[in-house]
Write a protein that holds these residues in place. Structure first.
Motif, short mmCIF file in Angstrom:
data_model
loop_
_atom_site.label_atom_id
_atom_site.label_comp_id
_atom_site.label_asym_id
_atom_site.label_seq_id
_atom_site.Cartn_x
_atom_site.Cartn_y
_atom_site.Cartn_z
N ASP A 1 -19.13 6.60 -24.37
CA ASP A 1 -18.44 7.86 -24.10
C ASP A 1 -18.06 8.46 -25.46
O ASP A 1 -16.91 8.36 -25.89
CB ASP A 1 -17.21 7.62 -23.24
CG ASP A 1 -16.53 8.91 -22.82
OD1 ASP A 1 -17.13 9.99 -23.01
OD2 ASP A 1 -15.38 8.83 -22.33
N ALA A 2 -19.04 9.04 -26.11
CA ALA A 2 -18.85 9.53 -27.48
C ALA A 2 -19.75 10.73 -27.69
O ALA A 2 -20.57 11.09 -26.84
CB ALA A 2 -19.20 8.43 -28.49
N LYS A 3 -19.58 11.35 -28.84
CA LYS A 3 -20.40 12.51 -29.18
C LYS A 3 -21.35 12.17 -30.32
O LYS A 3 -21.12 11.24 -31.09
CB LYS A 3 -19.50 13.69 -29.58
CG LYS A 3 -18.68 14.24 -28.42
CD LYS A 3 -17.85 15.43 -28.85
CE LYS A 3 -17.08 16.00 -27.67
NZ LYS A 3 -16.23 17.16 -28.09
N ILE A 4 -22.41 12.96 -30.42
CA ILE A 4 -23.41 12.77 -31.46
C ILE A 4 -23.94 14.15 -31.86
O ILE A 4 -24.02 15.05 -31.03
CB ILE A 4 -24.56 11.85 -30.95
CG1 ILE A 4 -25.48 11.42 -32.09
CG2 ILE A 4 -25.31 12.47 -29.79
CD1 ILE A 4 -26.44 10.30 -31.70
N GLN A 5 -24.25 14.32 -33.13
CA GLN A 5 -24.69 15.62 -33.64
C GLN A 5 -26.00 15.45 -34.43
O GLN A 5 -26.02 15.58 -35.65
CB GLN A 5 -23.60 16.25 -34.51
CG GLN A 5 -23.82 17.73 -34.80
CD GLN A 5 -22.56 18.39 -35.33
OE1 GLN A 5 -21.44 17.92 -35.08
NE2 GLN A 5 -22.71 19.48 -36.06
N PRO A 6 -27.08 15.13 -33.73
CA PRO A 6 -28.32 14.73 -34.38
C PRO A 6 -29.02 15.90 -35.07
O PRO A 6 -28.69 17.07 -34.86
CB PRO A 6 -29.15 14.20 -33.22
CG PRO A 6 -28.68 15.01 -32.05
CD PRO A 6 -27.20 15.19 -32.26
N MET A 7 -30.04 15.55 -35.88
CA MET A 7 -30.75 16.58 -36.64
C MET A 7 -32.22 16.21 -36.82
O MET A 7 -32.61 15.05 -36.65
CB MET A 7 -30.08 16.81 -37.99
CG MET A 7 -30.08 15.64 -38.94
SD MET A 7 -29.09 15.96 -40.45
CE MET A 7 -29.93 17.40 -41.14
N TYR A 8 -33.00 17.21 -37.19
CA TYR A 8 -34.44 17.08 -37.39
C TYR A 8 -34.70 16.42 -38.75
O TYR A 8 -34.09 16.79 -39.75
CB TYR A 8 -35.05 18.47 -37.32
CG TYR A 8 -36.54 18.57 -37.51
CD1 TYR A 8 -37.41 17.53 -37.21
CD2 TYR A 8 -37.08 19.77 -37.97
CE1 TYR A 8 -38.77 17.67 -37.37
CE2 TYR A 8 -38.44 19.92 -38.14
CZ TYR A 8 -39.29 18.87 -37.84
OH TYR A 8 -40.64 19.01 -38.02
#
Length: 248
Positions: A154-161
């Motif tokens: 139960d967490a957030k993630i801010q992925p990228m290319y």
């Protein structure tokens, strides 16, 4: 300017080499398949001759706790010593957002050890902390799969290319040393389950994604913002939906 890219034949490294060449620099990939072995030191002195900058985007062949620590300690020590001998003026390293927040994660501990060696080396440096890559969404899901169910924190993630990662790393190599850390991330934060569910759906993967507050991320339980960058992060432009669309 001659820039040696350690790990320069991998996913990020090959892109960094290409971007540096586009800007007119002499970018030289250094990896075992080009005759450079950072664990033994083989080829390091030769490839670093006349280099101004070294970019290290290498990775351990094993992610077991002891092996990954040994890799980053040995490889980084050898590279830094060779840089000092060659007169390299700027060391750029790729690391991970949140390395100092998850001490129970063996990989993150190894990256912290790597960063400490860089900071103590006396060579001017820039460390780029990136969030997770879009390309690893299926691998993350696989690591969290039990049967047909993917259990995520139960967490957030801010992925990228990965291409945006390479752009930032190449930019750091061309800029003056920071003697510090810069964070980079994708333009959007997702709940962990939304990121995984969206990625799997795009590949017609039928697994069910559920939120489990005790689910671990490669051995670590996460707080909501454990993997998110700080407010000063540089945000890339490529959105996850656009990246998924271009893969079809």
């Amino acid at each position: 300017m001659k820039v040696v890219v350690i790990g320069g034949t991998g996913l990020i490294g090959s892109k960094v080499v290409a971007k540096l060449k586009e800007h007119g620099h002499e970018a030289v990939p250094a990896a075992p398949n080009t005759g450079v072995n950072t664990l033994t030191g083989e080829g390091l002195a030769e490839v670093l001759k006349d280099a101004s900058v070294v970019v290290d985007v290498s990775n351990s062949p094993s992610f077991a706790d002891d092996a990954v620590m040994e890799f980053f300690r040995t490889s980084t020590t050898n590279v830094l010593h060779a840089e000092a001998d060659a007169g390299v003026s700027h060391h750029v390293a790729l690391s991970i957002v949140g390395t100092d927040r998850l001490p129970e994660n063996g990989y993150f501990r190894a990256k912290v050890a790597q960063e400490e060696l860089i900071k103590a080396s006396g060579i001017a440096y820039s460390i780029v902390h990136a969030t997770q890559f879009f390309e690893f969404v299926t691998g993350i899901a696989d690591s969290a799969t039990e049967g047909d169910t993917v259990r995520v924190p139960d967490a957030k993630i801010q992925p990228m290319y990965s291409d945006d990662v390479a752009t930032a790393v190449a930019g750091a190599a061309m800029d003056a040393p920071l003697d510090g850390v810069v964070e980079i991330a994708g333009p959007e934060a997702f709940s962990f389950d939304e990121f995984i569910r969206t990625g799997l759906a795009a590949g017609n993967d039928p697994r069910t994604v559920v939120v489990d507050q005790h689910a671990q991320y490669f051995g670590s339980e996460l707080e909501e913002n454990s993997l998110l960058p700080g407010p000063g992060a540089h945000l890339a432009e490529t959105r996850f939906a656009d990246w998924l669309a271009q893969r079809k």
